[in-house]
Design an enzyme around this catalytic site. Structure first.
Site, short mmCIF file in Angstrom:
data_model
loop_
_atom_site.label_atom_id
_atom_site.label_comp_id
_atom_site.label_asym_id
_atom_site.label_seq_id
_atom_site.Cartn_x
_atom_site.Cartn_y
_atom_site.Cartn_z
N GLU A 96 -56.67 -33.67 8.18
CA GLU A 96 -57.27 -32.96 7.09
C GLU A 96 -57.96 -34.29 6.88
O GLU A 96 -57.67 -35.28 6.33
CB GLU A 96 -56.24 -32.66 6.04
N GLU A 139 -59.66 -42.09 -0.27
CA GLU A 139 -58.13 -41.61 0.07
C GLU A 139 -58.18 -41.70 1.50
O GLU A 139 -56.50 -41.60 1.73
CB GLU A 139 -57.80 -39.91 -0.22
N GLU A 197 -56.10 -24.48 -3.31
CA GLU A 197 -55.54 -25.83 -3.16
C GLU A 197 -55.57 -26.18 -4.44
O GLU A 197 -57.08 -27.04 -4.61
CB GLU A 197 -55.91 -27.08 -2.31
N ASP A 200 -60.53 -29.01 4.39
CA ASP A 200 -60.83 -29.49 2.46
C ASP A 200 -62.38 -29.68 2.11
O ASP A 200 -62.94 -30.25 2.23
CB ASP A 200 -60.02 -30.51 2.12
N HIS A 255 -62.83 -32.64 -0.50
CA HIS A 255 -63.31 -33.83 0.06
C HIS A 255 -64.85 -33.58 1.11
O HIS A 255 -65.60 -34.16 1.17
CB HIS A 255 -62.20 -34.67 1.84
N HIS A 274 -58.57 -25.99 3.38
CA HIS A 274 -58.31 -25.99 2.09
C HIS A 274 -60.04 -25.43 1.19
O HIS A 274 -60.44 -26.04 1.34
CB HIS A 274 -58.41 -27.58 1.74
N HIS A 303 -50.92 -22.86 -1.87
CA HIS A 303 -50.02 -24.95 -1.92
C HIS A 303 -48.93 -23.95 -2.65
O HIS A 303 -49.79 -24.10 -3.95
CB HIS A 303 -51.31 -25.78 -2.17
MN MN Z 1 -56.03 -30.99 0.82
#
Ligand code: MN
Length: 289
Positions: free
Chosen positions: A149, A155, A243, A182, A185, A208, A9
């Protein structure tokens, strides 16, 4: 996994995308050995896409594009003005991707990225699907895939697991939309991170690589060897994109946006270089001669 493609990233170097900063980020990511650089789709007025495309070409690195909607441009909102702003941002991101030669736009494209203080509703979900159907159709015409994502409960209130994301993709019914997984998460919401890979199956399109605390890979609780084995078994060849962000290089507003309350590392060049070494070992990828 000899064919696995590694990305990083651009935010590792900060969110400044002035021509000099863009050139440095693109050059360092390519020199360190990454195959792909994920570039945030910031306000098109603030960046020169043609200049970015030239720098990518000069250094021979593939781009991907990402964004996260905000409450001001939330396509799940009941306020048509916010929805329209969100649709505009998504379409601008696809335009930016097409201009710089990227074939992927991912991120929190389905709702705001932020702490919702209301329950998700069927109307919000339908509103999001309606916008994304149009965006995905026009992206398909330009050869761009849309990555959805899912993020943790703090979030977004809409998509927090791979299973929810698959149902969302079923209802979206766009062949060019994929699961964007990701690990940060997933480590919060799933039975395990590998279980999310298995659940996503062939619809997994982008990953990610983010540690459980969002810092340096290999220093948190995620079992990267197990994750690598699961990706390998699934036949996934990438991209897998690092990331991680640090308050050493991003400004206060960006840190607040992502909930970065402490410094995780200090030197982006060192971080990017040592992380690709870590990934090559964990994923047993041969180092290019
Ligand atoms: Mn991400």
């Amino acid at each position: 996994m000899p064919d696995l493609r590694f990305g990083v990233h651009a935010g590792v170097w900060g969110f400044d995308w002035t021509p000099d900063a863009a050139e440095r980020t693109i050059r360092e990511a390519a020199e360190i050995g990454y195959d792909l650089l994920e570039i945030p789709a910031i306000d098109p007025a603030l960046l020169d896409a043609v200049d970015t495309a030239r720098a990518l070409d000069r250094h021979g690195i593939e781009p991907a594009v990402s964004l996260a909607l905000t409450f001001d441009d939330d396509i799940t909102s009941a306020d048509p003005a916010r929805v329209a702003r969100g649709e505009r941002r998504l379409r601008d991101a696809v335009d930016f991707a097409a201009t710089i030669g990227a074939t992927f736009v991912g991120g929190v494209v389905f709702s705001a990225m932020g702490r919702y203080l209301e329950l998700p509703t069927a109307r919000a979900r339908e509103g999001s699907l309606a916008v994304l159907r149009g965006v995905a159709a026009s992206a398909a015409e330009r050869g761009v895939t849309i990555g959805v994502e899912y993020v943790n409960r703090y979030e977004s209130n809409l998509l927090n697991t791979a299973a929810q994301t698959l149902r969302f993709l079923d209802d979206l019914d766009a062949p060019n939309a994929v699961v964007h997984l990701d690990t940060f998460h997933a480590s919060i919401e799933e039975v395990s991170v590998p279980a999310a890979v298995v659940a996503a199956g062939p619809r997994l399109g982008y990953v990610h690589m983010s540690e459980s605390h969002r810092g340096r890979l290999g220093t948190g609780t995620i079992d990267w060897s197990a994750f690598a084995r699961t990706l390998d078994a699934a036949g996934f060849t990438g991209p897998v994109t690092v990331e991680t962000f640090s308050s050493a290089v991003i400004d206060d507003a960006a840190a607040i946006d992502i909930g970065l309350w402490r410094q995780m590392w200090t030197d982006p060049t060192e971080l990017a270089a040592s992380t690709i070494d870590f990934l090559r070992r964990r994923f047993a990828v041969a180092v290019p001669a």
